[in-house]
Design an enzyme around this catalytic site. Structure first.
Site, PDB file in Angstrom:
ATOM      1  N   HIS A  63       0.842  -1.200   0.000  1.00 57.01           N
ATOM      2  CA  HIS A  63       0.000   0.000   0.000  1.00 57.01           C
ATOM      3  C   HIS A  63       0.875   1.247   0.000  1.00 57.01           C
ATOM      4  CE1 HIS A  63      -3.971   1.976   1.073  1.00 57.01           C
ATOM      5  NE2 HIS A  63      -3.094   2.969   1.212  1.00 57.01           N
ATOM      6  N   HIS A  65       1.243   5.270  -2.340  1.00 55.52           N
ATOM      7  CA  HIS A  65       0.723   6.179  -3.363  1.00 55.52           C
ATOM      8  C   HIS A  65       1.919   6.759  -4.111  1.00 55.52           C
ATOM      9  CE1 HIS A  65      -3.516   6.362  -1.835  1.00 55.52           C
ATOM     10  NE2 HIS A  65      -2.893   5.901  -0.752  1.00 55.52           N
ATOM     11  N   GLN A 158      -9.602   9.086  -5.430  1.00 54.33           N
ATOM     12  CA  GLN A 158      -9.328   9.860  -4.227  1.00 54.33           C
ATOM     13  C   GLN A 158     -10.503  10.723  -3.763  1.00 54.33           C
ATOM     14  OE1 GLN A 158      -5.988  10.545  -2.131  1.00 54.33           O
ATOM     15  NE2 GLN A 158      -7.955  10.654  -1.101  1.00 54.33           N
ATOM     16  N   GLU A 219     -11.248   4.924   6.815  1.00 53.95           N
ATOM     17  CA  GLU A 219     -10.062   5.627   7.293  1.00 53.95           C
ATOM     18  C   GLU A 219     -10.508   6.917   7.981  1.00 53.95           C
ATOM     19  OE1 GLU A 219      -5.672   7.234   5.847  1.00 53.95           O
ATOM     20  OE2 GLU A 219      -7.197   6.794   4.353  1.00 53.95           O
ATOM     21  N   ASP A 315       2.395   3.529   2.799  1.00 52.26           N
ATOM     22  CA  ASP A 315       1.368   4.509   2.444  1.00 52.26           C
ATOM     23  C   ASP A 315       1.919   5.729   1.717  1.00 52.26           C
ATOM     24  OD1 ASP A 315      -1.197   5.438   2.144  1.00 52.26           O
ATOM     25  OD2 ASP A 315      -1.505   5.938   4.246  1.00 52.26           O
TER      26      ASP A 315
END
Length: 432
Positions: A63, A65, A158, A219, A315
């Site tokens: 995970h 980005h 997003q 989240e 992340d």
């Protein structure tokens, strides 16, 4: 049955390796890009004496980005440090994306990841962009990096699937352009009903194209955010057990015990993979708390006790959500030791598996692991044990891909002057 060694010297011999999860030291031999039985005569074209250092399979990043890495402060800082200000800052930065911009930043972080022993990466890529600039860059990079660092691309909305104009069409286009995994962000949709509908859409799209699902789910610190149960139901209804990942799920830390118990049982029943992101969520969550401040984690221990596969994600790397980081999953595991109360002996041993075998299962990697006859893909940590690797977070001494050294670190030597005598310090517990 063991694989025979090839005639003549092997290509590479690693002596006195401490393979994670095994007792005692062993020799590892490489020939033709695969692990073979060590030669009885000890002949090898190249030999390394690891002197008891820890060896693991390649690290796996489940995970991250990559499209946002190295954008911290662009176009402005995240002053509050909150998740939602980070999203707003990124929405402005997206307007300036170009393929070359994304490729330049991502290539650099891929180099960092490789140096840290990462050879498989699942990256979430924002598709709330009519041009799909970041996605097109990542598809190009996936081909470029294949065989060195293998990428899985998640189509990640997003700003929401229903909450963003044309979101459904962009998700479909992302899949057509080559996304490997279908994502979502149901807690960011405008209503509970839209959130449920976004999960159903993501699962239907994945099922239609035979893809996996990985959704940013719950989240938030809001105990009323309960979309994981929707993912569980969709997984069971569509027969997708083992192909679905729920990422973050920080709201689980705020659920009541009775609801959490039932939910964890159903997660195990559905065979979901879970990803916890201790670096980002330990600083992003709890921002509205005045005390005690929540830690921003899912129920890692409870999930593992129920038999659920839980992996650790990094992340972010220097982006609007997290200004720090250098793309090392071991650092993320070290943080989970603290914020997850995972300092027990067995837990310390388990944590490295959460950046290796656990994420490998979530990504569906085949042929993964250290075994005779398998690919010679491995990482040598400059530490003797799992606990020392977490305690010191040392640079990786060697990284092998297909039997070739693709990253190498020459450790620094630290000396001190103690009462007129010079000696070295290695920060390891001495054998007294």
């Amino acid at each position: 049955m063991s694989e025979p060694t090839s005639a003549g010297p092997v290509d590479l011999l690693l002596r006195r390796a401490q393979v994670a999860g095994t007792e005692g030291l062993t020799d590892l031999a490489v020939s033709g890009g695969v692990l073979v039985d060590p030669p009885a005569d000890g002949l090898a074209r190249e030999t390394f004496d690891l002197e008891g250092r820890l060896v693991t399979p390649p690290l796996v990043e489940p995970h991250i980005h990559l499209d946002a890495v190295l954008t911290v402060g662009q176009p402005r800082p995240n002053v509050s440090g909150s998740l939602f200000e980070g999203i707003a800052v990124w929405a402005d930065r997206v307007k300036d994306l170009t393929v070359d911009d994304v490729l330049a930043r991502t290539r650099e972080v891929l180099r960092w990841q490789l140096a840290n022993g990462v050879q498989h990466v699942r990256t979430h890529v924002d598709v709330c962009d009519p041009e799909l600039t970041a996605l097109r860059a990542m598809v190009q990079l996936r081909q470029e990096a294949r065989g060195v660092v293998d990428l899985q691309i998640v189509a990640f909305p997003q700003l929401g699937i229903l909450g963003y104009d044309g979101g459904k069409d962009l998700m479909r286009r992302a899949v057509e352009l080559g996304a490997d995994v279908v994502g979502g962000i149901p807690h960011y949709e405008m209503t509970r009903e839209d959130g449920v509908a976004s999960v159903e859409f993501a699962f239907a799209l994945a099922e239609e194209h035979g893809l996996r699902v990985d959704i940013h789910c719950d989240e938030t610190d809001d105990e009323h955010s309960r979309f994981v149960e929707v993912m569980v139901a969709e997984t069971l209804r569509r027969g997708m057990s083992g192909r679905v990942t729920a990422s973050h799920t920080t709201a689980m830390g705020s659920y009541g015990a009775a609801y959490a118990y039932r939910l964890v049982s159903n997660i195990a029943r559905a065979g979901l993979h879970m990803v916890v992101n201790p670096l980002d969520n330990s600083v992003l969550q709890g921002r509205f708390d005045t005390g005690p401040v929540r830690r921003g984690l899912t129920r890692v221990k409870q999930l593992q006790e129920a038999g659920v596969n839980v992996a650790i994600g990094h992340d972010s790397v220097m982006d609007p959500w997290y200004p720090l980081g250098y793309a090392d999953p071991v650092q993320a595991a070290m943080v989970l030791v603290h914020v997850g109360h995972m300092s027990g002996d067995e837990e310390l041993r388990r944590l490295l598996s959460m950046v290796t075998t656990a994420p490998a299962a979530a990504l569906g990697l085949e042929g993964y692991g250290i075994r005779v006859g398998g690919p010679a893909d491995l990482v040598v940590h400059d530490a003797p044990t799992e606990a020392d690797a977490l305690r010191l977070v040392p640079r990786r001494l060697l990284v092998l891909r297909d039997g070739k050294v693709v990253a190498r670190t020459r450790p620094a030597e630290t000396t001190i002057a103690w009462k007129g005598e010079e000696s070295t310090v290695d920060f390891l517990r001495p054998q007294l």
